[in-house]
Design a protein around this motif. Structure first.
Motif, PDB file in Angstrom:
ATOM      1  N   ASP A   1       0.832  -1.209   0.000  1.00  0.00           N
ATOM      2  CA  ASP A   1       0.000   0.000   0.000  1.00  0.00           C
ATOM      3  C   ASP A   1       0.866   1.258   0.000  1.00  0.00           C
ATOM      4  O   ASP A   1       0.571   2.227  -0.711  1.00  0.00           O
ATOM      5  CB  ASP A   1      -0.940   0.011   1.206  1.00  0.00           C
ATOM      6  CG  ASP A   1      -2.033  -1.035   1.108  1.00  0.00           C
ATOM      7  OD1 ASP A   1      -2.292  -1.548  -0.006  1.00  0.00           O
ATOM      8  OD2 ASP A   1      -2.639  -1.350   2.157  1.00  0.00           O
TER       9      ASP A   1
ATOM     10  N   ASP B   1       2.609   1.672  -3.554  1.00  0.00           N
ATOM     11  CA  ASP B   1       1.690   2.109  -4.603  1.00  0.00           C
ATOM     12  C   ASP B   1       1.271   3.567  -4.418  1.00  0.00           C
ATOM     13  O   ASP B   1       1.278   4.354  -5.367  1.00  0.00           O
ATOM     14  CB  ASP B   1       0.454   1.211  -4.645  1.00  0.00           C
ATOM     15  CG  ASP B   1       0.780  -0.206  -5.113  1.00  0.00           C
ATOM     16  OD1 ASP B   1       1.896  -0.447  -5.634  1.00  0.00           O
ATOM     17  OD2 ASP B   1      -0.094  -1.083  -4.950  1.00  0.00           O
ATOM     18  N   ARG B   2       0.913   3.925  -3.198  1.00  0.00           N
ATOM     19  CA  ARG B   2       0.465   5.304  -2.959  1.00  0.00           C
ATOM     20  C   ARG B   2       1.622   6.289  -3.050  1.00  0.00           C
ATOM     21  O   ARG B   2       1.460   7.400  -3.567  1.00  0.00           O
ATOM     22  CB  ARG B   2      -0.233   5.404  -1.598  1.00  0.00           C
ATOM     23  CG  ARG B   2      -0.793   6.772  -1.314  1.00  0.00           C
ATOM     24  CD  ARG B   2      -1.796   7.215  -2.370  1.00  0.00           C
ATOM     25  NE  ARG B   2      -2.332   8.529  -2.011  1.00  0.00           N
ATOM     26  CZ  ARG B   2      -2.913   9.344  -2.855  1.00  0.00           C
ATOM     27  NH1 ARG B   2      -3.069   9.004  -4.129  1.00  0.00           N
ATOM     28  NH2 ARG B   2      -3.366  10.512  -2.447  1.00  0.00           N
TER      29      ARG B   2
END
Length: 190
Positions: free
Chosen positions: A164, A167-168
């Motif tokens: 997470d 990706d962010r």
């Protein structure tokens, strides 16, 4: 650690070095705001022990940078200016998502990106300055900002999955690159 997607043009550092009397008050304001941001994180997340302890240290360090810049200004007969909104920081804040966990993760990642940009830009200033105390000061500030970049990512890793975060962070880095491309060249940190 991560790398920024867009490099600040060399003309920016030349502009800063030519106008240190304008850059120093902006730098002081940025340090003061960074200390306040760390205190705000403590207020917003008092239940996150690791975050609270880290942000206390960060707030103190940023405040000591503020004091150092104010002293440099005083030596040059410069005064503090009223705070102005930072368009870069405001646009980065605009990229932060809503929702408790999304907001928290994005705040940490944006904090790391802002610190990374500070490290890059203070390093450019140091490289452009002649040898002396001011050059050493900006080298030291650049190292500090790099450490702060790592701190925000380490904190994110305590609370969120690596996938997470990766990706962010990638999304936010591209957003940040577009913002920086549009910044005017002026004697200000952002």
């Amino acid at each position: 650690m991560f790398e920024l997607k867009y490099a600040t043009p060399p003309e920016w550092a030349a502009c800063v070095v030519e106008s240190m009397e304008k850059f120093l008050p902006d730098h002081a304001a940025a340090e003061k705001k960074a200390s306040g941001m760390a205190m705000g994180m403590i207020s917003h997340y008092p239940d996150r022990r690791e975050l609270v302890l880290s942000m206390i240290d960060l707030a103190i360090e940023e405040l000591s940078h503020y004091r150092a810049v104010v002293r440099l200004m005083d030596e040059r007969g410069l005064r503090l200016l009223p705070d102005e909104k930072d368009p870069y920081v405001n646009r980065m804040r605009g990229a932060i998502r809503h929702g408790r966990d999304l907001y928290f993760m994005d705040r940490l990642l944006v904090g790391g990106i802002v610190e990374a940009r500070g490290a890059e830009r203070f390093g450019l200033v140091a490289d452009a300055l002649p040898d002396g105390d001011l050059k050493r000061f900006y080298r030291s500030i650049a190292r500090s900002e790099k450490n702060h970049q790592g701190l925000f990512i380490e904190l994110a890793e305590r609370y969120f999955s690596p996938v997470d975060i990766r990706d962010r962070l990638e999304e936010l880095l591209w957003i940040e690159a577009e913002i920086v491309k549009e910044l005017p060249i002026r004697p200000a940190l952002h």
